[in-house]
Structure formats: structure tokens, C-alpha cells
Design a protein around this motif. Structure first.
Motif, PDB file in Angstrom:
ATOM      1  N   LEU A 347      37.326  28.535 -32.510  1.00 42.94           N
ATOM      2  CA  LEU A 347      36.777  27.474 -31.671  1.00 42.94           C
ATOM      3  C   LEU A 347      36.984  26.097 -32.303  1.00 42.94           C
ATOM      4  CD1 LEU A 347      33.406  29.147 -30.600  1.00 42.94           C
ATOM      5  CD2 LEU A 347      35.540  29.045 -29.319  1.00 42.94           C
ATOM      6  N   ARG A 348      36.860  26.034 -33.637  1.00 42.80           N
ATOM      7  CA  ARG A 348      37.051  24.751 -34.307  1.00 42.80           C
ATOM      8  C   ARG A 348      38.483  24.258 -34.166  1.00 42.80           C
ATOM      9  NH1 ARG A 348      35.742  26.288 -38.906  1.00 42.80           N
ATOM     10  NH2 ARG A 348      33.492  26.014 -38.625  1.00 42.80           N
ATOM     11  N   GLN A 349      39.464  25.182 -34.249  1.00 47.95           N
ATOM     12  CA  GLN A 349      40.866  24.795 -34.098  1.00 47.95           C
ATOM     13  C   GLN A 349      41.145  24.267 -32.703  1.00 47.95           C
ATOM     14  OE1 GLN A 349      43.343  25.002 -36.674  1.00 47.95           O
ATOM     15  NE2 GLN A 349      44.271  23.610 -35.183  1.00 47.95           N
ATOM     16  N   LEU A 350      40.607  24.954 -31.715  1.00 52.66           N
ATOM     17  CA  LEU A 350      40.790  24.478 -30.339  1.00 52.66           C
ATOM     18  C   LEU A 350      40.154  23.083 -30.165  1.00 52.66           C
ATOM     19  CD1 LEU A 350      40.020  27.742 -28.325  1.00 52.66           C
ATOM     20  CD2 LEU A 350      42.249  26.655 -28.652  1.00 52.66           C
ATOM     21  N   ALA A 351      38.987  22.870 -30.761  1.00 54.27           N
ATOM     22  CA  ALA A 351      38.330  21.571 -30.644  1.00 54.27           C
ATOM     23  C   ALA A 351      39.151  20.474 -31.316  1.00 54.27           C
ATOM     24  CB  ALA A 351      36.943  21.640 -31.258  1.00 54.27           C
ATOM     25  N   GLU A 352      39.767  20.766 -32.464  1.00 54.90           N
ATOM     26  CA  GLU A 352      40.570  19.761 -33.158  1.00 54.90           C
ATOM     27  C   GLU A 352      41.796  19.382 -32.338  1.00 54.90           C
ATOM     28  OE1 GLU A 352      41.403  21.501 -36.914  1.00 54.90           O
ATOM     29  OE2 GLU A 352      39.390  21.113 -37.752  1.00 54.90           O
ATOM     30  N   TRP A 353      42.458  20.389 -31.706  1.00 56.46           N
ATOM     31  CA  TRP A 353      43.635  20.060 -30.877  1.00 56.46           C
ATOM     32  C   TRP A 353      43.234  19.168 -29.692  1.00 56.46           C
ATOM     33  CZ3 TRP A 353      45.636  25.789 -30.746  1.00 56.46           C
ATOM     34  CH2 TRP A 353      46.228  26.070 -31.984  1.00 56.46           C
ATOM     35  N   ALA A 354      42.124  19.522 -29.066  1.00 53.88           N
ATOM     36  CA  ALA A 354      41.670  18.711 -27.938  1.00 53.88           C
ATOM     37  C   ALA A 354      41.300  17.291 -28.390  1.00 53.88           C
ATOM     38  CB  ALA A 354      40.478  19.385 -27.270  1.00 53.88           C
ATOM     39  N   ASN A 355      40.649  17.164 -29.545  1.00 50.94           N
ATOM     40  CA  ASN A 355      40.264  15.836 -30.047  1.00 50.94           C
ATOM     41  C   ASN A 355      41.488  14.999 -30.396  1.00 50.94           C
ATOM     42  OD1 ASN A 355      37.564  16.371 -29.751  1.00 50.94           O
ATOM     43  ND2 ASN A 355      37.262  17.031 -31.868  1.00 50.94           N
ATOM     44  N   ASP A 356      42.537  15.633 -30.958  1.00 51.72           N
ATOM     45  CA  ASP A 356      43.756  14.893 -31.306  1.00 51.72           C
ATOM     46  C   ASP A 356      44.401  14.285 -30.067  1.00 51.72           C
ATOM     47  OD1 ASP A 356      43.361  15.478 -33.941  1.00 51.72           O
ATOM     48  OD2 ASP A 356      44.770  17.171 -33.995  1.00 51.72           O
ATOM     49  N   MET A 357      44.482  15.083 -29.004  1.00 53.13           N
ATOM     50  CA  MET A 357      45.091  14.554 -27.776  1.00 53.13           C
ATOM     51  C   MET A 357      44.249  13.398 -27.212  1.00 53.13           C
ATOM     52  SD  MET A 357      46.523  17.936 -25.784  1.00 53.13           S
ATOM     53  CE  MET A 357      44.949  18.769 -25.788  1.00 53.13           C
ATOM     54  N   SER A 358      42.934  13.544 -27.221  1.00 49.98           N
ATOM     55  CA  SER A 358      42.080  12.491 -26.699  1.00 49.98           C
ATOM     56  C   SER A 358      42.140  11.236 -27.575  1.00 49.98           C
ATOM     57  CB  SER A 358      40.634  12.996 -26.619  1.00 49.98           C
ATOM     58  OG  SER A 358      39.776  11.967 -26.180  1.00 49.98           O
ATOM     59  N   ALA A 359      42.180  11.416 -28.922  1.00 49.47           N
ATOM     60  CA  ALA A 359      42.215  10.279 -29.836  1.00 49.47           C
ATOM     61  C   ALA A 359      43.519   9.502 -29.714  1.00 49.47           C
ATOM     62  CB  ALA A 359      42.013  10.758 -31.275  1.00 49.47           C
ATOM     63  N   ALA A 360      44.649  10.244 -29.499  1.00 44.72           N
ATOM     64  CA  ALA A 360      45.934   9.553 -29.374  1.00 44.72           C
ATOM     65  C   ALA A 360      45.934   8.627 -28.155  1.00 44.72           C
ATOM     66  CB  ALA A 360      47.060  10.583 -29.265  1.00 44.72           C
ATOM     67  N   ARG A 361      45.415   9.113 -27.056  1.00 45.55           N
ATOM     68  CA  ARG A 361      45.356   8.252 -25.877  1.00 45.55           C
ATOM     69  C   ARG A 361      44.393   7.078 -26.090  1.00 45.55           C
ATOM     70  NH1 ARG A 361      42.798  10.144 -20.222  1.00 45.55           N
ATOM     71  NH2 ARG A 361      40.944   9.629 -21.415  1.00 45.55           N
ATOM     72  N   PHE A 362      43.281   7.336 -26.742  1.00 46.91           N
ATOM     73  CA  PHE A 362      42.294   6.272 -26.981  1.00 46.91           C
ATOM     74  C   PHE A 362      42.854   5.187 -27.913  1.00 46.91           C
ATOM     75  CE2 PHE A 362      38.835   4.527 -29.582  1.00 46.91           C
ATOM     76  CZ  PHE A 362      38.101   3.919 -28.579  1.00 46.91           C
ATOM     77  N   ARG A 363      43.616   5.622 -28.950  1.00 47.53           N
ATOM     78  CA  ARG A 363      44.189   4.638 -29.878  1.00 47.53           C
ATOM     79  C   ARG A 363      45.187   3.733 -29.178  1.00 47.53           C
ATOM     80  NH1 ARG A 363      44.048   9.056 -33.515  1.00 47.53           N
ATOM     81  NH2 ARG A 363      46.220   9.576 -33.006  1.00 47.53           N
TER      82      ARG A 363
END
Length: 880
Positions: A347-363
Motif C-alpha cells: 500500500l505504501r508503494q502504491l501511495a508513493e507512485w500516486a503522490n509522485d504523479m500528483s507532485a509533478a503536476r503541482f510543481r
């Protein structure tokens, strides 16, 4: 997803088991260690209590011994001091009794006075004898204090046995020992080596044979221990009454050898053990408190563990809810799954992948916003007005300076076309924005805002990928201060040029003043002499009078030249301008044409100025005369205003004045023809005039300028053709009282003189001859000399023939001041008059500083020459 609860249950069981096991081991080990430490602490407590009590007994006994020694010394010293004091008092009483009388029986009264003073000390024996005291033999040593009364050869004093002193010392020591208390009921006991008890239980009894419960003779053992140097002794005695149960007691004793005493202190062992038991009980209380705390902690940890395990089982299920919430919010913003809540790696790995995609768009979005904000901050921080126009000449962006330039609130420029900033209908004829779009090149233009500010605007075209202009960036720089500074610099340079021009003309004018005055002096002198010699009905008299009138005008012209060149200083003193102005306007009012209206406005509250009233009169007269001349044909209004203004240094400098503070302002304005710029540029030049020939000399305004600048003032001109002229004069005000104006002095009347002989020293032969003839006409005898050396030679030969000296200042071979100094050294009785057409060193205000009796300015007439000679001869007569 049924495996999620099972994972939570497994974690709950394992965690609970580990915690219970750890808590049991921790509590068991802790309790065992505490019990072991408690046993050691109890034993140490008893030993410590016994040792502490023994130290206390030793300390109290040693303290009692120190008290005995202190009491012995203090009692002995006090007794000796009393004996000394009584002997001294007796000696004073003897002196007092003897000095009061010398009759028979005085010796008996002296002895009686001495005896009364000495019998007051208990235990002391009075000694009194003639000549010498025989010390009586007796048992033991004695302490004797004696004094001698010499008038009667009487020796007297006090005597005390050392044994009596010792008894007093021992009594004082026992009193101090009996007051000692320590602990709960502790005391110090004392006794003699014979067994008598001095303090404590049995005080006053003989305890030699007293025994304890074991048959131990306690007092004898205490005496033996003390005589062996001191130490501890254990025995059994009742606590209170003699028939009470016995208890073990520990005592510590020390000897007092020279008195045959022993002192000590004791404590009951049961009391010591009771203290140790109390401390052991306190240790047990602390032990049980620790055990209770450990058990409570273990229960709290078990409760917390169960709560944590239950919470973890709930969070595992909540992780999936976090994923669902994340995907729902990702449509609208940039959410983030808290990976710290993910308890499993998948679950933590899935959360990190989702956060990376969201952070890239936010940056990416934040970088774009930051770039826009940085651009706005940078452009708003610069002073230039920056504006971006699109193809339609509409504003798409503007910085803060651009908004301030156009005087609008933030955001109001967006969407407006450049034409609407100044004109609602059309673009400017030379619109640089339009020119930059058309030419695709930078364009520069000068612009003036509605508030009068000056701007330099540059338009830079903006291109698309096909190099076609799609907009314009305008950068406008405020040049108002630069333009104003340039204008101020040009004005100051023009003022400097004029000042230098006037200064050069002033130097030239001052240079010719001396020679011109010499010429006028000759003309005036010979004309007056000729006029005196001509018959009353002669036709030549009118011609000579015309010559004198022309000479007088020429003299005034020279004075104006010297004033303009600042080479003639008037009498500077605090004066008020208002009365001078009123007097001048009164004179002008009677001579002005009727077509000119005079409008005075004089403020009586103006401060005084440091100036010569005559020169101030000349300033106002010249300005008003020029104004009247400008209105003589068409008439008009002549306005004269006197007021005061407060100016800063910069404001005063703009008007050509020096300093700051309060200034007196003289404003003279007319409604006449006015002046163009060319005339204004030369109006202060000497000899420049717009008047017809014969109507003016061209020195009026130049003289005004010289006077005003000599007083550190300023003058400003404002004029235009057909609009009249206004002059403003500023003079620095002073806080001082100005004296009232008086009438101008009149020359002394011509009268008969004696037969005084005057030596005239003048290098100009014509002037020398004229001066001699004028002196003869005044009744003097006169003789001339052409140089300083010739004049001194005449005086060396015939000094006693001359009663006065008239010398020029500027001569070949030496100055008039040098001539006067030489005369003062050898012939100090001869009065001297200095005559000069111009001198920068000596004038009518400073001549007395050089030892000169009178001062005469060229050109001069007979009356002025006579007044100067009268002043010199009169001053010398007063000082001789």
C-alpha cells in the motif's frame, strides 16, 4: 480483503504477549533489586545514625571546653579592667578634691575620696600608703593594681587573691555550660575529680560511688577516661527517675586539668536506634511506592498496547479509503496520500507512485505561478513604468510604476488601449506604440504627463515564432528631476556668468576710481577758488557754478561705481527698512506724474537688517525710478511692498541669497512696458541702459545689485513685454534693535582760522597746488611736497613751523600710512589728515585705527576740507 483483519489480530496478539512478558521481567528484576538495595540501606542507616550521634557528642563536649576557656579569659580580663577603671576613677577624684582646696585636712579628704571609689569592687582589698606599698605575703598569688598621687606622695590601689579570681572564672564557666542544649533534651555535664557533680543530674552531690545496673562506678570511670585524655564510655542508667528501667547510654568526656574538672555530653542508645528505625521506615515507604509505580506502569502499558493494536486494525482498513479519496480529489487539485498512514509496503508503494504523479503536476503549476509572481515583483520594484500592449494596442500587463504614472488603482490599466489613456477617440499622431508595431523596431519618444512630469518612453516590439510583431513592451523613465536639474544647472551657470561678468567690471571700475577722483578733486578745487575770486556780477560765476554742479554729479557717479564694485563700505549697523521706505516714497510721491498711482504695502513687523541706511535708500530709489520711467508715457500702478519671509537654504539660494531663516523682502512692481529676455539678461550690467542719451548712466540696477550682494542678499527679476516688471530683493534679517534715523550731517561752516601752517604731501602737482590754495583760502598757511621723502625732509629741517599735515594715500616712494607712521614716531604732536580717492585698507570708518586725526575723501570742496582740518586740530588739541 479478508486478510486485513487477520493481520491486525496477529499484530494485536504478538504485541500484547511481548509487552506482558517484558513488563513481568522488568517488574520482577526491579523489585528484587530494590529489596537488595533496601537491606543495605537499612544497615547503613543504623551505622550512620550511631556515628552521627558520636560526632555530635564529641562536638558538644569540645564546644563546652572552648566555652570554659573563653569564660576563664573573659572573666579575668573583665575583673582586671574593673580594678584598673576603679583605680583611674580614684586618681581623678583625688585630683579633683585636691585642686579645690589647699587648707589643712585636704589630705584626709583626698584619702576618703579615693577609698569611696575603691571599695565598690567586691572581693578586692584597698591598699593605701605613703611612699611605697608593702606587698603583704599571703597564701597564693595576688593581683595588685596601684596608682600614685604625687602631690601627697600617696600610693593606693586594689589587691585580689588569684584564688578568688579563679572562683569567679569557674562560676562564669558553669553558668555558660548549664545553658547548653542540643537535640531533644541533650545537655553538657561537668564534675570535679573528687566526684562532685557541678551540672546535670545530681548537681551539687558527690557521685563518686554512683554505679549503673552492671555495677560499673560511672563517675569514677568518667574521671579515669577524662584524665587519660578523654574518650567515649558506655554504661546503663535510668532515663528519668532512679527507680526507672535502665537504658544504655554513650557519653564523651574531656578533662579540664588545671581546675580538676571533667566535662562531657551523653545520649541514650534507644533514642539513637529510634532515629535509625524512623529512617528505615521511610526507606520502606519509598520502596513500596516504587513497586506500586512499576505495577501501575505495567497496567498502563498493557492498556495502551491494546488500544494501539485496536487502532492499527482500524487504520489498515482506512488506508483504502485514503486511496479512494485521493483519486476523487485528483480531478480538481493536487492531493497527496499520507504514506505514514500506510502500514504495509504494498500500500505504501502504491501511495508513493500516486503522490509522485500528483507532485509533478503541482510543481509545474507552482513553477508557472512563481514565475509570474517573480516577474511582477521584479518589474514592480523598478522605478521605470513597464507596460505590455497586444496587437490591438490594448494593455495586457502593467507594473506598479505604470499605474502610478497614469494615476490609477492597481488593475485598472488592464484592457485599456493606449489611446484611451489621454484621448478617447484616436491614437496620438506620433504614437510610439503604433510605430514600434509597424516598423518592428524599438522607438523612443518624449512624453509629458498631465501633472507636468517629463517621461522618456521606449517601445520594444515582441515577436512570435514567425518573427511577426504581436505586441509591444513600453519602458518609460521619469526624467522630471533630470530635466529640472538641467534647468537649475543652466540657471546657476547663467547666474555665475553674470556674477563673474559683474565682478570683472567691478574690478575695472574700482581701478579707475582713484585717478578719476584725483581729476575731480582738481576740477572742484580750482572751480571753487575761481568762484571765490570772481566778482559777484561776473558772467563767469554761472559757468563756474555749472562746472561745480557737473563735478558733483561726477562725484556721485564715482560713488555709484565704487558701491557697484563693492569697494566702498558704508556704515553697517542694524537698521529698519520701513522708515527708509516711507521717507523714499514720500519724496517720490511729490515728484511722480499724476498718471502713476503709488500703492505702498509696508509691514511694520519686519526684522532689522545689517546695512547702511543710505545704501538701502539708494536701492529703493533706483528701483522705483526705473519703474516710474517705464510708466511715464502710459501711466500705471507702482506697487512697493515690504514684508518678511522664512526661507530654507535652498529657497534662498534660488533667489541668489546666502544662508537661511528670516529675510526682509522688498518688492517693487510696475505695469509699464516690461522687458524681453535679451534685456533681462543684461539689466544688471553696468552702463547698460534702455533710456535715451542724457536720461541715465546705466549704473542704477548694477549699483542695486552690488549693494544687495554685499549684504549677502539676493535679487530676482520677473518681466515680460507689455506685462510690467517686478523686482524682488531679499536681505537677511537680524534680531536687533535698530536706532532711529537722524538727519544727515551738515558740513561745518567756514570760519576764520589762526595762522596754522599745513604741509601738503601730494604727488599730483595740480592737486597739490589746488589743495594749498584752498587751505590759504580757508585761512591757513600751506606748503607742498611732491613725495613722502620730500615731505619728511621738510619736517626734519622745519618741523616746528608746521601745525598740521595733509597727505595723500597713494604716492610714489611710499604710502600715506607710511608717511603718517614716520611722523608719529618723530613728531607725534603734529595733527594729520589722510586724503585719498580710494583705498581698500583705510576708509572713513577705520582711519582712527591707524592713528589718523581726520579723513578726507576725494573729490572734496572747501567746506569738507575745512571740516577735516578743524577735526584734526581739535582732536589733537584735546589729546595734547
Amino acid at each position: 480483503m479478508g486478510w486485513v483483519p487477520s493481520v491486525a489480530q496477529s499484530m494485536f496478539r504478538a504485541t500484547t504477549l511481548l509487552v506482558v512478558l517484558y513488563a513481568a521481567i522488568y517488574v520482577s528484576v526491579g523489585i528484587y533489586g530494590e529489596l537488595h538495595d533496601h537491606q543495605a540501606s537499612v544497615a547503613a542507616t543504623h551505622a550512620h545514625a550511631i556515628q552521627a550521634q558520636r560526632d555530635l557528642l564529641r562536638g558538644q563536649t569540645e564546644g563546652a571546653l572552648a566555652i570554659i576557656e573563653g569564660a576563664r579569659a573573659s572573666t579575668h580580663d573583665q575583673l582586671l579592667a574593673q580594678m584598673e577603671g576603679a583605680a583611674d576613677d580614684a586618681l581623678e577624684a583625688a585630683r579633683a578634691e585636691y585642686s579645690e582646696t589647699s587648707e589643712p585636712g585636704a589630705a584626709a579628704r583626698v584619702e576618703e575620696a579615693i577609698r569611696q571609689r575603691l571599695e565598690g569592687i567586691d572581693g578586692c582589698r584597698v591598699i593605701m600608703a605613703r611612699g611605697k606599698v608593702d606587698e603583704e605575703a599571703g597564701e597564693g598569688a595576688r593581683v595588685v593594681v596601684t596608682r600614685t598621687f604625687e602631690p601627697l606622695d600617696l600610693v593606693f590601689g586594689l589587691s585580689m587573691d588569684e584564688r578568688d579570681i579563679g572562683e569567679r572564672c569557674r562560676a562564669a564557666a558553669l553558668d555558660a555550660i548549664r545553658e547548653i542544649r542540643f537535640g531533644e533534651g541533650g545537655y553538657v555535664f561537668a564534675g570535679t575529680y573528687q566526684g562532685h557533680s557541678l551540672s546535670g543530674p545530681g548537681q551539687g552531690e558527690n557521685m563518686w560511688d554512683a554505679t549503673d545496673a552492671t555495677g560499673l562506678k560511672v563517675v569514677q570511670e568518667l574521671i579515669r577516661t577524662a584524665r587519660q585524655g578523654g574518650g567515649f564510655l558506655t554504661y546503663y542508667i535510668p532515663r528519668e527517675a532512679r527507680n526507672a528501667p535502665t537504658e544504655r547510654k554513650i557519653s564523651y568526656v574531656l578533662p579540664v586539668e588545671d581546675w580538676g574538672w571533667y566535662v562531657g555530653a551523653g545520649a541514650l542508645v534507644p533514642d539513637i536506634e529510634a532515629q535509625a528505625d524512623a529512617q528505615a521506615a521511610a526507606l520502606w515507604d519509598r520502596l513500596w511506592a516504587k513497586i506500586r509505580w512499576a505495577v501501575g506502569l505495567m497496567l498502563a502499558v498493557l492498556t495502551l498496547t491494546a488500544l494501539v493494536a485496536w487502532t492499527m486494525s482500524r487504520r489498515v482498513g482506512s488506508n483504502l479509503i485514503e486511496f479512494r479519496t485521493f483519486f476523487e480529489r485528483a480531478r480538481e487539485g493536487a492531493p497527496e496520500i499520507p504514506t505514514s498512514k500506510m502500514r504495509h509496503s504494498e500500500l505504501r508503494q502504491l501511495a508513493e507512485w500516486a503522490n509522485d504523479m500528483s507532485a509533478a503536476r503541482f510543481r509545474a503549476e507552482r513553477a508557472l505561478r512563481d514565475a509570474e509572481r517573480e516577474k511582477a515583483v521584479i518589474l514592480d520594484s523598478i522605478s521605470e513604468a513597464v507596460t505590455y500592449y497586444d496587437e490591438e494596442r490594448a494593455i495586457r500587463w502593467a507594473n506598479r510604476a505604470a499605474e502610478l504614472r497614469h494615476g490609477v488603482s492597481p488593475g485598472e490599466l488592464i484592457g485599456r488601449r493606449c489611446a484611451t489613456l489621454d484621448d478617447e477617440d484616436r491614437l496620438c499622431e506620433d504614437c510610439h506604440i503604433d510605430a514600434a508595431l509597424v516598423s518592428a523596431e524599438p522607438v523612443t519618444a518624449e512624453r509629458r504627463s498631465s501633472d507636468g512630469s517629463e517621461w522618456e518612453a521606449r517601445a520594444y516590439p515582441v515577436f512570435d515564432d514567425g518573427d511577426e510583431p504581436v505586441g509591444v513592451v513600453e519602458v518609460a523613465h521619469d526624467r522630471t528631476q533630470q530635466v529640472q536639474a538641467s534647468r537649475d544647472r543652466a540657471r546657476l551657470e547663467e547666474q555665475l556668468r553674470r556674477a563673474q561678468h559683474l565682478e570683472s567690471l567691478g574690478v575695472l571700475a574700482g581701478g579707475i576710481a582713484h585717478d578719476f577722483n584725483n581729476i575731480l578733486a582738481a576740477i572742484t578745487g580750482y572751480s571753487e577758488l575761481s568762484l571765490m575770486e570772481s566778482p559777484p556780477d561776473s558772467s563767469i560765476r554761472s559757468k563756474l557754478e555749472a562746472v561745480l554742479e557737473a563735478s558733483s554729479r561726477a562725484k556721485g557717479l564715482v560713488e555709484q561705481i565704487l558701491t557697484f564694485s563693492r569697494r566702498r563700505e558704508g556704515q553697517v549697523a542694524p537698521c529698519r527698512i520701513e522708515p527708509i521706505a516711507k521717507e523714499t516714497l514720500k519724496f517720490l510721491g511729490s515728484s511722480m506724474p499724476a498718471t502713476i498711482e503709488l500703492q505702498p504695502s509696508i509691514d511694520p513687523r519686519c526684522p532689522a537688517v545689517m546695512a547702511d541706511p543710505t545704501l538701502i535708500h539708494q536701492v529703493i530709489m533706483n528701483l522705483c525710478t526705473n519703474a516710474i520711467h517705464a510708466m511715464r508715457e502710459s501711466g500705471g500702478v507702482l506697487s512697493v511692498a515690504i514684508d518678511s519671509v522664512d526661507l530654507t537654504e535652498a529657497q534662498a539660494r534660488q533667489m541668489g541669497a546666502d544662508g537661511r531663516g528670516r529675510f526682509v523682502r522688498i518688492t517693487v512692481s510696475d505695469t509699464g512696458t516690461g522687458m524681453d529676455e535679451a534685456t533681462q539678461a543684461r539689466v544688471f550690467d553696468p552702463f547698460f541702459t534702455t533710456k535715451a542719451p542724457g536720461e541715465g548712466t546705466g549704473l542704477g540696477l548694477s549699483t542695486v545689485h552690488g549693494i544687495v550682494r554685499s549684504y549677502r542678499g539676493g535679487i530676482r527679476l520677473a518681466s515680460a513685454p507689455a506685462e510690467g516688471t517686478r523686482f524682488e530683493v531679499l536681505l537677511p534679517g537680524v534680531e536687533a534693535d535698530a536706532p532711529a534715523l537722524g538727519e544727515p550731517p551738515t558740513p561745518a561752516a567756514l570760519g576764520e582760522r589762526g595762522l596754522e601752517r599745513v604741509l601738503v604731501v601730494e604727488d599730483e602737482a595740480v592737486l597739490r597746488d589746488a589743495a594749498c590754495q584752498m587751505l590759504r583760502a580757508l585761512g591757513y598757511e600751506a606748503e607742498g611736497a611732491g613725495s613722502m621723502d620730500a615731505g619728511l625732509e621738510i619736517l626734519r629741517e622745519r618741523a616746528d613751523e608746521f601745525t598740521g599735515l595733509l597727505t595723500d594715500q597713494t604716492m610714489p616712494g611710499g604710502t600715506g600710512l607710511e608717511m603718517i607712521e614716520a611722523v608719529r614716531q618723530r613728531w607725534p604732536h603734529i595733527p594729520v589728515v589722510l586724503c585719498t580717492g580710494y583705498s581698500s585698507k583705510v576708509n572713513s570708518q577705520t582711519y582712527r585705527e591707524y592713528g589718523i586725526d581726520a579723513f578726507l575723501a576725494k573729490p572734496f570742496n572747501l567746506a569738507e576740507l575745512g571740516a577735516a582740518m578743524d577735526e584734526a586740530l581739535g582732536t589733537r588739541a584735546k589729546t595734547v
